[in-house]
Enzyme design. Structure first.
Site, PDB file in Angstrom:
ATOM      1  CB  ALA A   1       5.937  -2.217 -31.869  1.00 62.09           C
ATOM      2  CG  HIS A   2       8.840   0.448 -28.288  1.00 62.31           C
ATOM      3  ND1 HIS A   2       7.364   0.597 -28.241  1.00 62.31           N
ATOM      4  CD2 HIS A   2       9.273  -0.290 -26.873  1.00 62.31           C
ATOM      5  CE1 HIS A   2       6.838   0.156 -27.061  1.00 62.31           C
ATOM      6  NE2 HIS A   2       8.294  -1.100 -26.286  1.00 62.31           N
ATOM      7  CG  ASN A   3      13.580  -0.906 -28.300  1.00 67.15           C
ATOM      8  OD1 ASN A   3      12.639  -0.381 -27.859  1.00 67.15           O
ATOM      9  ND2 ASN A   3      14.829  -0.126 -28.273  1.00 67.15           N
TER      10      ASN A   3
END
Length: 346
Positions: A237-239
């Site tokens: 997922a993001h980051n």
């Protein structure tokens, strides 16, 4: 490419016995080996190699397991040295500048002369592709992407705009890099999309399996550090930050802003809540569950849902196996207590 036993031993920094001039042309399993094949043999649960076992041209094995008349390269870590040898006998392919006529390339893209572009590849404006890279059929490289040298993108790989790949990155079929992260804010009636304006950076020597997805950062960077190896069907997922030489097995899902530090090993089907942290060198077994914000300490092996040290997991698992017996004992005790209260027992 063909190489003699003595040349290969020299490249590996190892000693050999037997016919040093024998030419090796391929790596092989024991079953498919011939006079020009290289195989390996480790000592795990095995005795010495018998003369009638060895059909290969050369074996990488511990010295004490090799019969006197065999051609062999001596190694304390045969599997590792076999993998190193494979880089000489079966090197990764490199682009030669072949371009299929159906490839669509922006005039504003910068592509090195020896990059291969397969059928129906699409390369957007501002993209940069380094020397020797190979893009197979149906690869899409979005605007402003940067691809380093000697990368291999297998069929149907998608790079969303702004994605960065280092050198020698391998992306297997169907991998999608840089799609929007799954971020929404509820206003009381509807889900409002949170900005997904960041990017993805994949460093040198990373390999990512088929149909794995790596989402762009929401406002920052999703980073896969050098040497990481990620299996098929993994969701990142993001980051998320994945450290150097981390190994992640299939069907693992990693929620946003999780950090996995260098040299950690993640088994298959592990689930991560957001903002978790796995410290350097930790090992997490298959189907474990890591709660949001959990810190998994380095240098230990973990298992279970929620994840816990393996020694604790084994102890609890042994107790779970005794639950039917324990319930029967408790039921008997409850019955005895009731009889005492009713005056039925002395």
């Amino acid at each position: 490419m063909p190489i003699t036993v003595s040349e290969l031993a020299g490249l590996l920094g190892l000693c050999f016995q037997g016919t040093g001039s024998r030419e090796l042309r391929r790596i092989s399993s024991w079953e498919a080996a011939d006079d020009h094949s290289l195989v390996f043999y480790d000592r795990v649960g095995k005795g010495p190699i018998r003369d009638d076992q060895l059909r290969a041209g050369c074996v990488i094995a511990p010295r004490d397991l090799v019969p006197p008349g065999a051609t062999a390269i001596h190694s304390h870590a045969p599997k590792l040295d076999f993998a190193r040898a494979a880089a000489f006998l079966a090197p990764a392919p490199r682009g030669t500048g072949w371009r299929h006529t159906s490839a669509v390339v922006s005039s504003a893209a910068e592509i090195d002369a020896d990059v291969d572009l397969g059928p129906c590849c699409v390369v957007g404006a501002g993209a940069v592709i380094g020397r020797g890279s190979i893009l197979h059929a149906g690869v899409v490289v979005g605007e402003g992407c940067s691809i380093g040298a000697d990368c291999i993108l297998h069929p149907r790989v998608i790079l969303y705009p702004g994605t960065t790949l280092g050198d020698r990155v391998v992306l297997h079929a169907g991998a999608v890099i840089g799609g929007d992260g799954f971020g929404y804010v509820f206003d009381g009636q509807a889900q409002v999309k949170f900005p997904q304006a960041g990017s993805v950076v994949i460093e040198d020597d990373v390999e990512i399996g088929c149909n794995t997805t790596v989402d762009r950062g929401s406002l920052g960077v999703t980073r896969i550090c050098a040497g990481a190896k990620i299996d098929n069907l993994v969701q990142i997922a993001h980051n998320v930050q994945v450290g150097r030489s981390v190994v992640i097995a299939a069907q693992t899902g990693i929620s946003g802003s999780t950090v996995i530090e260098d040299y950690a090993v993640i088994g298959g089907q592990v689930g991560f809540g957001d903002h978790a942290r796995v410290e350097r060198g930790a090992v997490i077994g298959s189907k474990a569950g890591v709660l949001p914000g959990k810190i998994v300490r380095g240098g230990e092996t973990y298992w279970g849902v929620p994840v816990r040290p393996l020694s604790e997991y084994k102890r609890l698992n042994a107790l779970f196996g005794r639950l039917p017996e324990m319930k029967s004992d408790i039921d008997s005790l409850k019955k005895a207590v009731e009889e005492i209260r009713a005056g039925k027992l002395p």
